[in-house]
Design a protein around this motif. Structure first.
Motif, PDB file in Angstrom:
ATOM      1  N   PRO A 123       0.852  -1.186  -0.014  1.00  0.00           N
ATOM      2  CA  PRO A 123      -0.307  -0.143   0.035  1.00  0.00           C
ATOM      3  C   PRO A 123       0.872   1.151  -0.019  1.00  0.00           C
ATOM      4  O   PRO A 123       0.389   2.420   0.114  1.00  0.00           O
ATOM      5  CB  PRO A 123      -0.474  -0.299   1.479  1.00  0.00           C
ATOM      6  N   LEU A 124       2.061   0.976   0.223  1.00  0.00           N
ATOM      7  CA  LEU A 124       2.992   2.298   0.269  1.00  0.00           C
ATOM      8  C   LEU A 124       3.489   2.956  -1.099  1.00  0.00           C
ATOM      9  O   LEU A 124       3.663   2.118  -2.079  1.00  0.00           O
ATOM     10  CB  LEU A 124       4.437   2.008   1.104  1.00  0.00           C
ATOM     11  N   PRO A 125       3.783   4.140  -1.331  1.00  0.00           N
ATOM     12  CA  PRO A 125       4.219   4.731  -2.752  1.00  0.00           C
ATOM     13  C   PRO A 125       5.334   4.767  -2.363  1.00  0.00           C
ATOM     14  O   PRO A 125       6.177   4.872  -1.436  1.00  0.00           O
ATOM     15  CB  PRO A 125       3.416   5.909  -2.576  1.00  0.00           C
ATOM     16  N   ASP A 126       6.057   5.024  -3.620  1.00  0.00           N
ATOM     17  CA  ASP A 126       7.517   5.630  -3.721  1.00  0.00           C
ATOM     18  C   ASP A 126       7.649   6.656  -3.201  1.00  0.00           C
ATOM     19  O   ASP A 126       6.692   7.791  -3.237  1.00  0.00           O
ATOM     20  CB  ASP A 126       7.879   5.502  -5.241  1.00  0.00           C
ATOM     21  N   SER A 127       8.747   7.154  -2.692  1.00  0.00           N
ATOM     22  CA  SER A 127       8.862   8.571  -1.955  1.00  0.00           C
ATOM     23  C   SER A 127      10.668   8.970  -2.024  1.00  0.00           C
ATOM     24  O   SER A 127      11.294   8.273  -2.498  1.00  0.00           O
ATOM     25  CB  SER A 127       8.447   8.136  -0.623  1.00  0.00           C
ATOM     26  N   TYR A 128      10.726  10.148  -1.678  1.00  0.00           N
ATOM     27  CA  TYR A 128      11.805  10.721  -1.497  1.00  0.00           C
ATOM     28  C   TYR A 128      12.065  11.419  -0.377  1.00  0.00           C
ATOM     29  O   TYR A 128      11.219  11.887   0.489  1.00  0.00           O
ATOM     30  CB  TYR A 128      12.014  11.871  -2.646  1.00  0.00           C
ATOM     31  N   VAL A 129      13.302  11.294   0.277  1.00  0.00           N
ATOM     32  CA  VAL A 129      13.841  12.045   1.658  1.00  0.00           C
ATOM     33  C   VAL A 129      14.697  12.980   1.223  1.00  0.00           C
ATOM     34  O   VAL A 129      15.845  12.627   0.700  1.00  0.00           O
ATOM     35  CB  VAL A 129      14.159  11.167   2.442  1.00  0.00           C
ATOM     36  N   VAL A 130      14.390  14.389   1.564  1.00  0.00           N
ATOM     37  CA  VAL A 130      15.055  15.293   1.022  1.00  0.00           C
ATOM     38  C   VAL A 130      15.679  15.927   2.293  1.00  0.00           C
ATOM     39  O   VAL A 130      14.842  16.495   3.254  1.00  0.00           O
ATOM     40  CB  VAL A 130      14.395  16.618   0.311  1.00  0.00           C
ATOM     41  N   LYS A 131      17.110  16.040   2.563  1.00  0.00           N
ATOM     42  CA  LYS A 131      17.626  16.558   3.608  1.00  0.00           C
ATOM     43  C   LYS A 131      18.184  18.005   3.155  1.00  0.00           C
ATOM     44  O   LYS A 131      18.952  18.113   2.259  1.00  0.00           O
ATOM     45  CB  LYS A 131      18.625  15.656   4.256  1.00  0.00           C
ATOM     46  N   LEU A 132      18.130  19.224   4.021  1.00  0.00           N
ATOM     47  CA  LEU A 132      18.646  20.530   3.689  1.00  0.00           C
ATOM     48  C   LEU A 132      19.722  20.780   4.472  1.00  0.00           C
ATOM     49  O   LEU A 132      19.954  19.887   5.914  1.00  0.00           O
ATOM     50  CB  LEU A 132      17.722  21.488   3.697  1.00  0.00           C
ATOM     51  N   ASP A 133      20.539  21.525   4.269  1.00  0.00           N
ATOM     52  CA  ASP A 133      21.704  22.070   5.279  1.00  0.00           C
ATOM     53  C   ASP A 133      20.966  22.950   6.314  1.00  0.00           C
ATOM     54  O   ASP A 133      19.931  23.084   6.307  1.00  0.00           O
ATOM     55  CB  ASP A 133      22.658  23.093   4.386  1.00  0.00           C
ATOM     56  N   SER A 134      21.798  22.912   7.470  1.00  0.00           N
ATOM     57  CA  SER A 134      21.253  23.552   8.724  1.00  0.00           C
ATOM     58  C   SER A 134      20.724  24.717   8.482  1.00  0.00           C
ATOM     59  O   SER A 134      21.116  25.840   7.744  1.00  0.00           O
ATOM     60  CB  SER A 134      22.512  23.645   9.670  1.00  0.00           C
TER      61      SER A 134
END
Length: 198
Positions: A123-134
């Motif tokens: 049931p889960l979709p594809d996804s992205y994890v976006v990490k930004l600088d401080s």
């Protein structure tokens, strides 16, 4: 000038007479006035000390981008260059999380393997994890992170965009409200004390 000094002398003498007659009441009045004036200014001092600390807090905002369930793996993969372009100015790191990998991670963490297997399809979709600088814990930088998330929501095949640093914006807003409340309290108590004294 002598008349002025004489009047001040009479006033001081009268105050000392009242003080000798009721020293307890005088002391109580002094304590009440001191506490009434000290409370708001102590709060303002503490708040002003907290604000620079909150502004210097370093946080690493993480944005979770979920595609729609009917998005194909190829379409999901095609979003990566667009996401990288949006966060390029902040040296953001974009990580693709396939739906199968997300399901395996959910099974490992939740211990609901049997329940998830009864669902049949993933049931889960594809996804992205976006990490930004401080970023600093300020309302301006929190708004900047939200603007980045808004750009991501406008991309095709995107269902949900979650920002885990929304607490930064709430903290800055809370500090602003507390500062305004303490200022109003200080003004109110100051007027009350002046009215009582005179």
């Amino acid at each position: 000038m002598k008349n002025l000094l004489r009047q001040h002398g009479f006033a001081i003498g009268g105050a000392l007479v009242h003080l000798r007659k009721s020293p307890g009441g005088f002391l109580f009045n002094v304590i009440v006035v001191a506490i009434a004036l000290a409370l708001p200014f102590t709060g303002l001092t503490l708040l002003e000390n907290v604000r620079p600390m909150s502004g210097q807090m370093s946080v690493d905002p993480e944005i979770s981008v979920f595609t729609t369930v009917d998005t194909t793996p190829e379409q999901a993969r095609a979003l990566e260059p667009q996401l990288r372009q949006i966060v390029a100015a902040h040296n953001g790191r974009v990580t693709f999380v396939p739906r199968d990998q997300a399901l395996d991670a959910l099974k490992d963490k939740s211990g609901l393997t049997d329940v998830l297997e009864t669902l049949g399809e993933n049931p889960l979709p594809d996804s992205y994890v976006v990490k930004l600088d401080s970023f600093g814990a300020s309302s301006a930088q929190a708004a900047e992170v939200e603007a980045i998330a808004t750009q991501m929501r406008a991309l095709p095949n995107i269902d949900t965009v979650q920002v885990d640093s929304a607490w930064v914006k709430r903290l800055a807003a809370l500090l602003g409200v507390l500062r305004l409340a303490l200022l109003l309290l200080a003004v109110t108590l100051g007027m009350v004390v002046i009215a009582v004294v005179f």
